[in-house]
Design an enzyme around this catalytic site. Structure first.
Site, mmCIF file in Angstrom:
data_model
loop_
_atom_site.group_PDB
_atom_site.id
_atom_site.type_symbol
_atom_site.label_atom_id
_atom_site.label_comp_id
_atom_site.label_asym_id
_atom_site.label_seq_id
_atom_site.Cartn_x
_atom_site.Cartn_y
_atom_site.Cartn_z
ATOM 1 N N CYS A 287 -20.375 27.618 -21.948
ATOM 2 C CA CYS A 287 -21.547 28.047 -22.718
ATOM 3 C C CYS A 287 -22.208 26.860 -23.408
ATOM 4 O O CYS A 287 -21.683 26.307 -24.364
ATOM 5 C CB CYS A 287 -21.079 29.112 -23.713
ATOM 6 S SG CYS A 287 -22.177 29.426 -25.110
ATOM 7 N N CYS B 86 -22.966 27.165 -27.139
ATOM 8 C CA CYS B 86 -21.710 27.087 -27.918
ATOM 9 C C CYS B 86 -21.358 25.630 -28.176
ATOM 10 O O CYS B 86 -20.984 25.243 -29.289
ATOM 11 C CB CYS B 86 -20.547 27.728 -27.166
ATOM 12 S SG CYS B 86 -20.766 29.485 -26.832
#
Ligand SMILES: [Zn+2]
Length: 142
Positions: free
Chosen positions: A65, A68
């Site tokens: 991600c 993230c």
């Protein structure tokens, strides 16, 4: 105040006047509060969070991600500054049961816990200013 040691997972009972950031574990002697986000998973989460009487701020993330990863340094930096909160990370790939239990539908998702209560949750990457203002809204001070 009960605080679970992030290193050996032993429950410690702290006198109310001792700041958690200045306390050591009675069992393993290591610091009871970590300035770095601690890794929680399917095995230790349900012991650590419900038994720890300070708020735990959890970042649900994954290796793949991008947002993230972009937020990780900010989360890491704030973790060292908020000494009455334990910051933690859950890798959603490693801990699918937790993601399912907390109905994590997009990552990053952040949940602020006080034992079994969710004080707040928010999804999507945030910068430092946004994160700090969100924490402030939830009555979390440095
Ligand atoms: Zn310990």
């Amino acid at each position: 105040m009960i605080v679970v040691c992030p290193h050996c997972m032993k429950k410690n009972n702290l006198p109310a006047d001792v700041p958690v950031a200045e306390a050591q574990c009675g069992q393993c002697d290591q610091d009871l509060w970590s300035a770095h986000p601690i890794a929680l998973n399917d095995d230790n989460f349900m012991h650590f969070v419900p038994n720890t009487e300070i708020p735990v701020f959890v970042d649900f993330w994954a290796e793949w991600c991008g947002p993230c990863k972009a937020m990780a340094p900010v989360f890491e930096r704030l973790a060292a500054q908020y000494k009455t909160v334990q910051f933690a990370k859950v890798d959603t790939e490693v801990s699918p049961k937790l993601s399912q239990f907390f109905q994590i539908r997009s990552i990053p998702s952040l949940i602020l816990f006080k034992q079994t209560t969710q004080l707040g949750r928010i999804a999507g990457a945030m910068n430092a200013t946004q994160l700090e203002s969100w924490l402030h809204q939830h009555k979390i001070q440095k």
